[in-house]
Design a protein around this motif. Structure first.
Motif, PDB file in Angstrom:
ATOM      1  N   GLY A   1     -83.698 116.716  38.354  1.00 27.74           N
ATOM      2  CA  GLY A   1     -84.767 115.939  38.995  1.00 27.74           C
ATOM      3  C   GLY A   1     -84.611 114.444  38.820  1.00 27.74           C
ATOM      4  N   ARG A   2     -83.565 114.023  38.136  1.00 25.66           N
ATOM      5  CA  ARG A   2     -83.348 112.593  37.883  1.00 25.66           C
ATOM      6  C   ARG A   2     -82.101 112.098  38.580  1.00 25.66           C
ATOM      7  NH1 ARG A   2     -85.932 111.452  32.759  1.00 25.66           N
ATOM      8  NH2 ARG A   2     -87.161 113.265  32.207  1.00 25.66           N
ATOM      9  N   CYS A   3     -81.472 112.973  39.363  1.00 26.27           N
ATOM     10  CA  CYS A   3     -80.141 112.616  39.861  1.00 26.27           C
ATOM     11  C   CYS A   3     -80.190 111.926  41.215  1.00 26.27           C
ATOM     12  CB  CYS A   3     -79.235 113.845  39.906  1.00 26.27           C
ATOM     13  SG  CYS A   3     -79.430 114.936  41.301  1.00 26.27           S
ATOM     14  N   GLY A   4     -79.048 111.359  41.594  1.00 27.66           N
ATOM     15  CA  GLY A   4     -78.923 110.705  42.894  1.00 27.66           C
ATOM     16  C   GLY A   4     -78.834 111.720  44.028  1.00 27.66           C
ATOM     17  N   ALA A   5     -78.542 112.964  43.664  1.00 29.66           N
ATOM     18  CA  ALA A   5     -78.475 114.074  44.617  1.00 29.66           C
ATOM     19  C   ALA A   5     -77.444 113.856  45.713  1.00 29.66           C
ATOM     20  CB  ALA A   5     -79.852 114.378  45.205  1.00 29.66           C
ATOM     21  N   GLY A   6     -76.429 113.080  45.388  1.00 29.09           N
ATOM     22  CA  GLY A   6     -75.319 112.889  46.322  1.00 29.09           C
ATOM     23  C   GLY A   6     -74.423 114.120  46.325  1.00 29.09           C
ATOM     24  N   VAL A   7     -73.856 114.377  47.497  1.00 29.65           N
ATOM     25  CA  VAL A   7     -72.995 115.550  47.680  1.00 29.65           C
ATOM     26  C   VAL A   7     -71.701 115.071  48.319  1.00 29.65           C
ATOM     27  CG1 VAL A   7     -72.788 117.784  48.844  1.00 29.65           C
ATOM     28  CG2 VAL A   7     -75.022 117.048  47.977  1.00 29.65           C
ATOM     29  N   ARG A   8     -70.632 115.006  47.537  1.00 29.09           N
ATOM     30  CA  ARG A   8     -69.368 114.518  48.108  1.00 29.09           C
ATOM     31  C   ARG A   8     -68.219 115.454  47.787  1.00 29.09           C
ATOM     32  NH1 ARG A   8     -66.318 111.018  43.697  1.00 29.09           N
ATOM     33  NH2 ARG A   8     -68.121 110.583  42.398  1.00 29.09           N
ATOM     34  N   GLN A   9     -67.275 115.463  48.706  1.00 27.97           N
ATOM     35  CA  GLN A   9     -66.100 116.310  48.532  1.00 27.97           C
ATOM     36  C   GLN A   9     -64.887 115.487  48.102  1.00 27.97           C
ATOM     37  OE1 GLN A   9     -66.333 118.970  52.369  1.00 27.97           O
ATOM     38  NE2 GLN A   9     -67.522 117.115  52.595  1.00 27.97           N
ATOM     39  N   GLN A  10     -65.076 114.188  47.966  1.00 28.39           N
ATOM     40  CA  GLN A  10     -63.948 113.291  47.671  1.00 28.39           C
ATOM     41  C   GLN A  10     -63.694 113.243  46.168  1.00 28.39           C
ATOM     42  OE1 GLN A  10     -63.862 109.564  49.992  1.00 28.39           O
ATOM     43  NE2 GLN A  10     -65.784 110.234  50.876  1.00 28.39           N
ATOM     44  N   TRP A  11     -62.971 114.267  45.693  1.00 25.74           N
ATOM     45  CA  TRP A  11     -62.658 114.377  44.278  1.00 25.74           C
ATOM     46  C   TRP A  11     -61.173 114.271  44.030  1.00 25.74           C
ATOM     47  CZ3 TRP A  11     -66.185 113.533  40.838  1.00 25.74           C
ATOM     48  CH2 TRP A  11     -67.521 113.698  41.209  1.00 25.74           C
ATOM     49  N   GLY A  12     -60.818 114.060  42.765  1.00 25.92           N
ATOM     50  CA  GLY A  12     -59.414 113.852  42.409  1.00 25.92           C
ATOM     51  C   GLY A  12     -58.783 115.068  41.763  1.00 25.92           C
ATOM     52  N   THR A  13     -59.581 116.100  41.509  1.00 21.22           N
ATOM     53  CA  THR A  13     -58.977 117.351  41.040  1.00 21.22           C
ATOM     54  C   THR A  13     -59.300 118.430  42.065  1.00 21.22           C
ATOM     55  OG1 THR A  13     -60.941 117.857  39.725  1.00 21.22           O
ATOM     56  CG2 THR A  13     -59.099 116.864  38.548  1.00 21.22           C
ATOM     57  N   GLU A  14     -58.339 119.335  42.219  1.00 23.50           N
ATOM     58  CA  GLU A  14     -58.492 120.406  43.200  1.00 23.50           C
ATOM     59  C   GLU A  14     -59.749 121.235  42.905  1.00 23.50           C
ATOM     60  OE1 GLU A  14     -55.787 123.910  43.450  1.00 23.50           O
ATOM     61  OE2 GLU A  14     -54.701 122.559  44.801  1.00 23.50           O
ATOM     62  N   THR A  15     -59.995 121.470  41.616  1.00 27.68           N
ATOM     63  CA  THR A  15     -61.121 122.322  41.228  1.00 27.68           C
ATOM     64  C   THR A  15     -62.454 121.750  41.709  1.00 27.68           C
ATOM     65  OG1 THR A  15     -60.893 121.214  39.107  1.00 27.68           O
ATOM     66  CG2 THR A  15     -60.130 123.475  39.216  1.00 27.68           C
ATOM     67  N   ASN A  16     -62.680 120.472  41.408  1.00 24.24           N
ATOM     68  CA  ASN A  16     -63.941 119.860  41.840  1.00 24.24           C
ATOM     69  C   ASN A  16     -64.023 119.802  43.366  1.00 24.24           C
ATOM     70  OD1 ASN A  16     -65.358 119.357  39.455  1.00 24.24           O
ATOM     71  ND2 ASN A  16     -64.123 117.557  39.005  1.00 24.24           N
ATOM     72  N   ALA A  17     -62.869 119.510  43.995  1.00 27.83           N
ATOM     73  CA  ALA A  17     -62.871 119.391  45.457  1.00 27.83           C
ATOM     74  C   ALA A  17     -63.204 120.738  46.117  1.00 27.83           C
ATOM     75  CB  ALA A  17     -61.521 118.865  45.945  1.00 27.83           C
ATOM     76  N   ILE A  18     -62.674 121.833  45.570  1.00 26.13           N
ATOM     77  CA  ILE A  18     -62.972 123.159  46.160  1.00 26.13           C
ATOM     78  C   ILE A  18     -64.453 123.494  45.980  1.00 26.13           C
ATOM     79  CG2 ILE A  18     -62.557 125.657  45.975  1.00 26.13           C
ATOM     80  CD1 ILE A  18     -59.682 124.997  45.108  1.00 26.13           C
ATOM     81  N   LEU A  19     -64.950 123.300  44.753  1.00 25.25           N
ATOM     82  CA  LEU A  19     -66.364 123.613  44.499  1.00 25.25           C
ATOM     83  C   LEU A  19     -67.269 122.799  45.425  1.00 25.25           C
ATOM     84  CD1 LEU A  19     -66.846 123.802  40.600  1.00 25.25           C
ATOM     85  CD2 LEU A  19     -66.962 125.682  42.241  1.00 25.25           C
ATOM     86  N   ALA A  20     -66.934 121.505  45.576  1.00 21.50           N
ATOM     87  CA  ALA A  20     -67.787 120.632  46.396  1.00 21.50           C
ATOM     88  C   ALA A  20     -67.653 120.975  47.884  1.00 21.50           C
ATOM     89  CB  ALA A  20     -67.431 119.169  46.146  1.00 21.50           C
ATOM     90  N   ARG A  21     -66.425 121.205  48.328  1.00 22.45           N
ATOM     91  CA  ARG A  21     -66.209 121.548  49.747  1.00 22.45           C
ATOM     92  C   ARG A  21     -67.006 122.791  50.131  1.00 22.45           C
ATOM     93  NH1 ARG A  21     -60.636 124.346  50.714  1.00 22.45           N
ATOM     94  NH2 ARG A  21     -61.869 125.948  49.669  1.00 22.45           N
ATOM     95  N   ASP A  22     -66.919 123.827  49.307  1.00 23.75           N
ATOM     96  CA  ASP A  22     -67.594 125.072  49.651  1.00 23.75           C
ATOM     97  C   ASP A  22     -69.105 124.956  49.461  1.00 23.75           C
ATOM     98  OD1 ASP A  22     -65.057 125.837  50.144  1.00 23.75           O
ATOM     99  OD2 ASP A  22     -64.918 127.391  48.618  1.00 23.75           O
ATOM    100  N   SER A  23     -69.520 124.090  48.535  1.00 22.46           N
ATOM    101  CA  SER A  23     -70.959 123.886  48.350  1.00 22.46           C
ATOM    102  C   SER A  23     -71.563 123.152  49.550  1.00 22.46           C
ATOM    103  CB  SER A  23     -71.228 123.107  47.054  1.00 22.46           C
ATOM    104  OG  SER A  23     -70.920 123.911  45.935  1.00 22.46           O
ATOM    105  N   VAL A  24     -70.796 122.247  50.160  1.00 22.38           N
ATOM    106  CA  VAL A  24     -71.301 121.558  51.357  1.00 22.38           C
ATOM    107  C   VAL A  24     -71.667 122.573  52.436  1.00 22.38           C
ATOM    108  CG1 VAL A  24     -70.555 120.137  53.333  1.00 22.38           C
ATOM    109  CG2 VAL A  24     -70.270 119.282  51.010  1.00 22.38           C
ATOM    110  N   LYS A  25     -70.815 123.569  52.604  1.00 23.36           N
ATOM    111  CA  LYS A  25     -71.102 124.617  53.612  1.00 23.36           C
ATOM    112  C   LYS A  25     -72.424 125.314  53.278  1.00 23.36           C
ATOM    113  CE  LYS A  25     -67.156 124.559  55.988  1.00 23.36           C
ATOM    114  NZ  LYS A  25     -67.033 123.138  55.657  1.00 23.36           N
ATOM    115  N   ARG A  26     -72.648 125.540  51.981  1.00 18.85           N
ATOM    116  CA  ARG A  26     -73.892 126.211  51.573  1.00 18.85           C
ATOM    117  C   ARG A  26     -75.109 125.317  51.812  1.00 18.85           C
ATOM    118  NH1 ARG A  26     -73.383 129.829  47.619  1.00 18.85           N
ATOM    119  NH2 ARG A  26     -75.476 130.489  48.221  1.00 18.85           N
TER     120      ARG A  26
END
Ligand code: FAD
Length: 382
Positions: free
Chosen positions: A45-70
């Motif tokens: 409840g304190r976060c910026g609530a930004g949603v980005r797929q621009q990550w530098g590790t494959e793991t974060n990028a996959i989690l974020a990419r698929d979360s965007v679809k959700r």
């Protein structure tokens, strides 16, 4: 409160609520979520609530990419009676140093290999996207239109309501004070409202996940770190995307209601639970924001607050079962980007716990990575 449950989830932030839903929707009965204050009272409840797929590790990028679809289909999927307010205004990541730009090129190569449509653009093209951007000294920028932000309270509310319809019980204003283990297995959870027997416990306590692990004698490699943010008065819409300058430690977005939300990371912030707001932050963020986005200099600040990042040593999540405490799982270590990856973090954890095929290898988020080999550091954390 119930005396026993199949699964106790500790923490009513986005991770706990989404995990409760993903387990319940896969048929798990008798789940209880225990939250010491109200849902979203922690970092969520304190976060910026930004949603980005621009990550530098494959793991974060996959989690974020698929979360965007959700996030895109979340109102419908969770049959939400309000709106999670997911707006895909894009993320513009600006680079004023050559080192950073070299890193961005590597990051974008990873993103492209995963089908994330990030563009590398010139300062002039960046100016067309954000006309008040300072391009003096700007080397280049990366832009992904399908990045965006959502309303964190509504997202948690959506998961809470969907999980409740599936029978999940939520106990708010209830603190977990201890966990009992017998013969290497968890057996019960002590709370401020009594004990609850359970053979599976999910620690989704974010910044406090280390405290919970200590209850079974395990030192989780995680530390809390304050991050401060502010919101300004609302003004006419003038900035579509979230702007990030890692060099200035800055993120800044205009919400659908017109106010700007921004924050800067402070590398000298101590590793503790302090969440007091400071004057130093106001000075720091004002300096950085008006350097990158000079037009904002006359905006009035309405409110400032702070929350805690749950930092792991490589800035990647920890999703694993605790050694010597069978049945106790950790979902923490999100290092400032746990909101955007939560929809798929919850899926991954639920799949693993239920012995289903995981949509990506969960081992990459395991605890073993800290005891051997080299850590793959995430470079794109604000
Ligand atoms: P939390 O939301 O922290 O939830 C943990 C819960 O556990 C809390 O509600 C707490 O009350 C509860 N709890 C703790 N101890 C106990 C106990 N003993 N008993 C019962 N309950 C307990 N992420 C993004 O993706 N995008 C962003 O733009 C972004 N911006 C951020 C800006 C700021 C200023 C901050 C602080 C964070 C930001 N983050 C962002 C990070 C994001 O907020 C977190 O990664 C995410 O919310 C973690 O969710 P969680 O559910 O795991 O933890």
């Amino acid at each position: 409160m119930k005396k026993s449950a199949n699964v106790v989830i500790i923490g009513g932030g986005i991770t706990g609520c989404a995990t409760a839903y993903e387990l319940a929707v896969r048929g798990v009965k008798d789940i209880v979520v225990i939250e010491k204050q109200y849902l979203s009272s922690g970092a969520t409840g304190r976060c910026g609530a930004g949603v980005r797929q621009q990550w530098g590790t494959e793991t974060n990028a996959i989690l974020a990419r698929d979360s965007v679809k959700r996030f895109e289909g979340m109102n419908e999927e969770l049959e939400y009676d309000r709106d999670i307010e997911f707006k895909q205004g894009g993320y513009l990541m600006v680079s004023y140093t050559q080192n950073e730009w070299n890193q961005y090129k590597k990051n974008v190569a990873i993103q492209h290999s995963l089908g994330i449509p990030t563009k590398m653009i010139t300062p002039q093209e960046a100016l067309e996207i954000v006309p008040h951007l300072n391009i003096k000294g700007l080397i280049g920028a990366t832009f992904c239109q399908s990045d965006g932000h959502a309303n964190p309270f509504h997202v948690v509310d959506a998961y809470y309501k969907a999980a409740s319809r599936l029978g999940v019980k939520f106990e708010t204003y209830t603190s977990v004070t201890g966990i009992t283990r017998e013969k290497g297995k968890v057996t019960s959870v002590q709370t401020s409202k009594g004990d609850i027997a359970a053979s599976m416990v999910i620690n989704a306590c974010g910044y406090a996940a280390g405290t919970i692990c200590k209850m079974v004698g395990f030192e989780l490699p995680l530390y809390p770190q304050r991050h401060q943010a502010l919101v300004t008065e609302p003004v006419e819409p003038c900035q579509g995307p979230m702007v990030i300058s890692l060099h200035h430690r800055l993120y800044c977005q205009q919400t659908p209601h017109g106010s700007f939300i921004m924050g800067v990371g402070d590398p000298n912030e101590p590793k503790d639970f302090n969440i007091n707001s400071s004057w130093e932050f106001l000075e720091d963020v004002a300096r950085q924001a008006t350097t990158v986005l000079p037009l904002l200099k006359n905006l009035r600040v309405v409110r400032q607050w702070s929350g805690l990042y749950d930092m792991s040593p490589d800035a990647n999540p920890i999703l694993d079962e605790v050694p010597d405490a069978k049945g106790m799982w950790v979902a923490a270590g999100f290092s400032g980007h746990g909101f955007m990856v939560a929809p798929q973090t919850a899926v991954l954890l639920a799949q693993k716990i239920l012995g289903q095929n995981c949509f990506m290898p969960i081992e990459r988020f395991g605890l073993e990575r800290f005891s051997g080999g080299e850590l793959l550091l995430e470079s794109a954390v604000v």
